[in-house]
Write a protein that holds these residues in place. Sequence first.
Motif, PDB file in Angstrom:
ATOM      1  N   PRO A  37       0.828  -1.212   0.000  1.00  6.19           N
ATOM      2  CA  PRO A  37       0.000   0.000   0.000  1.00  6.19           C
ATOM      3  C   PRO A  37       0.856   1.253   0.000  1.00  6.19           C
ATOM      4  O   PRO A  37       2.039   1.203   0.317  1.00  6.19           O
ATOM      5  CB  PRO A  37      -0.757  -0.119   1.316  1.00  6.19           C
ATOM      6  CG  PRO A  37       0.200  -0.814   2.227  1.00  6.19           C
ATOM      7  CD  PRO A  37       0.989  -1.761   1.356  1.00  6.19           C
ATOM      8  N   TYR A  39       2.162   4.158   1.815  1.00  6.88           N
ATOM      9  CA  TYR A  39       2.384   4.037   3.226  1.00  6.88           C
ATOM     10  C   TYR A  39       3.313   5.155   3.625  1.00  6.88           C
ATOM     11  O   TYR A  39       4.354   5.344   3.028  1.00  6.88           O
ATOM     12  CB  TYR A  39       2.961   2.646   3.502  1.00  6.88           C
ATOM     13  CG  TYR A  39       3.726   2.528   4.771  1.00  6.88           C
ATOM     14  CD1 TYR A  39       3.076   2.683   5.977  1.00  6.88           C
ATOM     15  CD2 TYR A  39       5.079   2.291   4.759  1.00  6.88           C
ATOM     16  CE1 TYR A  39       3.784   2.590   7.143  1.00  6.88           C
ATOM     17  CE2 TYR A  39       5.780   2.196   5.920  1.00  6.88           C
ATOM     18  CZ  TYR A  39       5.129   2.347   7.111  1.00  6.88           C
ATOM     19  OH  TYR A  39       5.832   2.265   8.263  1.00  6.88           O
TER      20      TYR A  39
ATOM     21  N   PRO B  31       4.506   1.859  12.895  1.00  5.41           N
ATOM     22  CA  PRO B  31       3.700   1.228  11.843  1.00  5.41           C
ATOM     23  C   PRO B  31       3.209  -0.176  12.195  1.00  5.41           C
ATOM     24  O   PRO B  31       3.223  -1.045  11.337  1.00  5.41           O
ATOM     25  CB  PRO B  31       4.695   1.165  10.684  1.00  5.41           C
ATOM     26  CG  PRO B  31       6.028   0.946  11.357  1.00  5.41           C
ATOM     27  CD  PRO B  31       5.937   1.571  12.730  1.00  5.41           C
ATOM     28  N   ILE B 114       8.304   6.871  10.118  1.00  4.72           N
ATOM     29  CA  ILE B 114       7.543   5.617  10.232  1.00  4.72           C
ATOM     30  C   ILE B 114       7.860   4.639   9.115  1.00  4.72           C
ATOM     31  O   ILE B 114       7.263   3.578   9.018  1.00  4.72           O
ATOM     32  CB  ILE B 114       6.022   5.896  10.250  1.00  4.72           C
ATOM     33  CG1 ILE B 114       5.590   6.604   8.975  1.00  4.72           C
ATOM     34  CG2 ILE B 114       5.651   6.727  11.466  1.00  4.72           C
ATOM     35  CD1 ILE B 114       4.081   6.761   8.845  1.00  4.72           C
ATOM     36  N   LEU B 115       8.817   4.984   8.267  1.00  5.59           N
ATOM     37  CA  LEU B 115       9.114   4.124   7.115  1.00  5.59           C
ATOM     38  C   LEU B 115      10.062   2.987   7.510  1.00  5.59           C
ATOM     39  O   LEU B 115      10.626   2.987   8.599  1.00  5.59           O
ATOM     40  CB  LEU B 115       9.700   4.983   5.996  1.00  5.59           C
ATOM     41  CG  LEU B 115       8.707   6.022   5.428  1.00  5.59           C
ATOM     42  CD1 LEU B 115       9.410   6.975   4.473  1.00  5.59           C
ATOM     43  CD2 LEU B 115       7.554   5.324   4.735  1.00  5.59           C
ATOM     44  N   PRO B 116      10.226   1.986   6.618  1.00  5.27           N
ATOM     45  CA  PRO B 116      11.028   0.806   6.970  1.00  5.27           C
ATOM     46  C   PRO B 116      12.455   1.148   7.407  1.00  5.27           C
ATOM     47  O   PRO B 116      13.101   2.005   6.825  1.00  5.27           O
ATOM     48  CB  PRO B 116      11.057  -0.002   5.665  1.00  5.27           C
ATOM     49  CG  PRO B 116       9.865   0.445   4.918  1.00  5.27           C
ATOM     50  CD  PRO B 116       9.635   1.878   5.277  1.00  5.27           C
ATOM     51  N   GLY B 170       8.444  -1.632   8.810  1.00  2.16           N
ATOM     52  CA  GLY B 170       7.161  -1.113   8.372  1.00  2.16           C
ATOM     53  C   GLY B 170       6.632  -1.773   7.113  1.00  2.16           C
ATOM     54  O   GLY B 170       5.423  -1.930   6.940  1.00  2.16           O
ATOM     55  N   LEU B 171       7.515  -2.181   6.218  1.00  4.90           N
ATOM     56  CA  LEU B 171       7.040  -2.780   4.972  1.00  4.90           C
ATOM     57  C   LEU B 171       6.476  -4.180   5.233  1.00  4.90           C
ATOM     58  O   LEU B 171       5.419  -4.538   4.714  1.00  4.90           O
ATOM     59  CB  LEU B 171       8.186  -2.832   3.947  1.00  4.90           C
ATOM     60  CG  LEU B 171       7.749  -3.154   2.525  1.00  4.90           C
ATOM     61  CD1 LEU B 171       6.746  -2.143   2.012  1.00  4.90           C
ATOM     62  CD2 LEU B 171       8.949  -3.200   1.594  1.00  4.90           C
ATOM     63  N   GLN B 174       3.118  -3.722   6.702  1.00  5.16           N
ATOM     64  CA  GLN B 174       2.050  -3.128   5.892  1.00  5.16           C
ATOM     65  C   GLN B 174       1.710  -3.922   4.637  1.00  5.16           C
ATOM     66  O   GLN B 174       0.607  -3.808   4.121  1.00  5.16           O
ATOM     67  CB  GLN B 174       2.461  -1.710   5.463  1.00  5.16           C
ATOM     68  CG  GLN B 174       2.671  -0.737   6.616  1.00  5.16           C
ATOM     69  CD  GLN B 174       1.406  -0.446   7.379  1.00  5.16           C
ATOM     70  OE1 GLN B 174       0.313  -0.488   6.827  1.00  5.16           O
ATOM     71  NE2 GLN B 174       1.520  -0.180   8.663  1.00  5.16           N
TER      72      GLN B 174
END
Lengths: 183, 357
Positions: A37, A39, B31, B114-116, B170-171, B174
């Motif tokens: 998604p 994100y 996340p 908040i990203l990987p 996070g990846l 998600q």
Amino acid sequence: MQSEVMFAGFGGQGILLIGDILAHAAMEEGFEVAWIPSYGPEMRGGTAYCLVVISDRPIGSPIIRNPMHLIAMNRPSLEKFAPMLKPNGIVVINSSLISIGSGRDDVDELLVPANDIAGDLGSTKAANIVALAAFVARSKIVDFEILRQCVKKVFSSKENLISLNLKALEQGKEAAQVKNPGP
Amino acid sequence: MGKILMKGNEAIGEAAIRAGCLNYFAYPITPQSEVAEYLSRRMPEVGGVFLQGESEIAVGYMLFGAAGCGARVFTTSSSPGISLMGEALSYISSAQCPAVFVNIVRGGPGLGGILPSQADYFQATKGGGHGDYRLLVMAPDGVQEAVEMVMMAFPLAEKYRNPVMILGDGLIGQMMEPVEFPDHLKSEPSNKDDWATNGMDTRKSNERNLVKSLFLNAELLEEHNRVLKAKYDRMKKEEVRYEPYNIDTDYQVLIVSYGIISRVCRTAIDNLKAEGFEVAMIRPKTLFPFPEKAIEEAASKDSCKVVVSIELSMGQMVEDVERSVHGKRPVQWFGRSGGDIPTPEEIIDVIKSFVTL
């Protein structure tokens, strides 16, 4: 063989849902899939997008900067993602809301007035399904009958929406048969 | 049972239930908030406990309390939340209680993004809390492996009476991938009568059990720490897990990479192979214990010129890679840390640059 399909539009157009449906259909057909998604921090009314990776072998990097295909449901999405596409992919353009072309001469551009078609069927909310159907019919990325079953399954808890969305599927498929005159 | 398409965070929650864990305490943080969202619905369905604590500090001690009473328990959080649980992690480790922590890492330091990211490698493998303790740390590279590691984590935590940490990003949290919940990974909670404060009536005993981490006597504390060290040494013997990739070739470069970024490396290795350039990879699945011997052996191959640690941090795992290689080959590092995951093409350029140096 691996294909990547980018679905993009604004929040509320059902972008993540059609990505989800395609991923399900591809999984049912036996492919490896990943659904990623959009994100990150995003504001209300901003863009929504998701990427579906479909492959006949385990998917390595799920991070794709240059997807193969694009389903653009609004103009900012088309402007943002069309330049990133690999050559020879398919670009579905929701021509009800987008008055421009992709600006690419190395892709198969398919103009689908998805909102108008869905509106004629009774609800513009089904525009996403029209666009998805047009893409699947054009690309044959998954079997259309499997797609139909997945759409039925997704709406199984909202029975009143099943017939609308099945009609949207058929209309989308039909829209994909038309050879576009080009931009 | 066939595969189902699930988001990583939801699959992690379901995996814990399938593994027989019916106690989940947590405090939401991006996340990974979908784990709590999912379990707030699912736990009541299966007769389990979903409890949102007032803070991560409280959640850490809720885990300590429940684990001390002999219950299977787990939590999920993300980097700053895990920092707040650091004190409890130290106490739980010292008191030898089994518990499972999942860290869906976000970029740091501080509030970060908040990203990987894989910036919590040190926190997970070297400390986070105070004192001489270790966590058994596993790092999945996708949703299916996250499921399997969560299911394996509970019996491992009980085997060692020690917290187990799963390090995702996070990846993985998600994205949706097809998953199955293998029946062979289902397990029954172990009998904890000989140590847990599970009630004298429950275990039909007149002996009191005591769960504690306070040892004021120097001799007793050192003895206690030797007991803990023996467990960590046993983990090093019995729990090292890794995946070799393209290792049977005359590779010029050995990559060490884990988690989501290892998948990008895998694609880079495949693409380089098509060019006739062989590169191999050791992917640690456990970060502690670290696959030291496997890396040393793979680095020692005659054809191998350089070892590269590729990670989503500014250079953390590379220290363990250097330690493992024992100076037999030069060790290089490449990392990204803002949340942008490099493409296979970027990795390919990096690998080539290290060979032509």
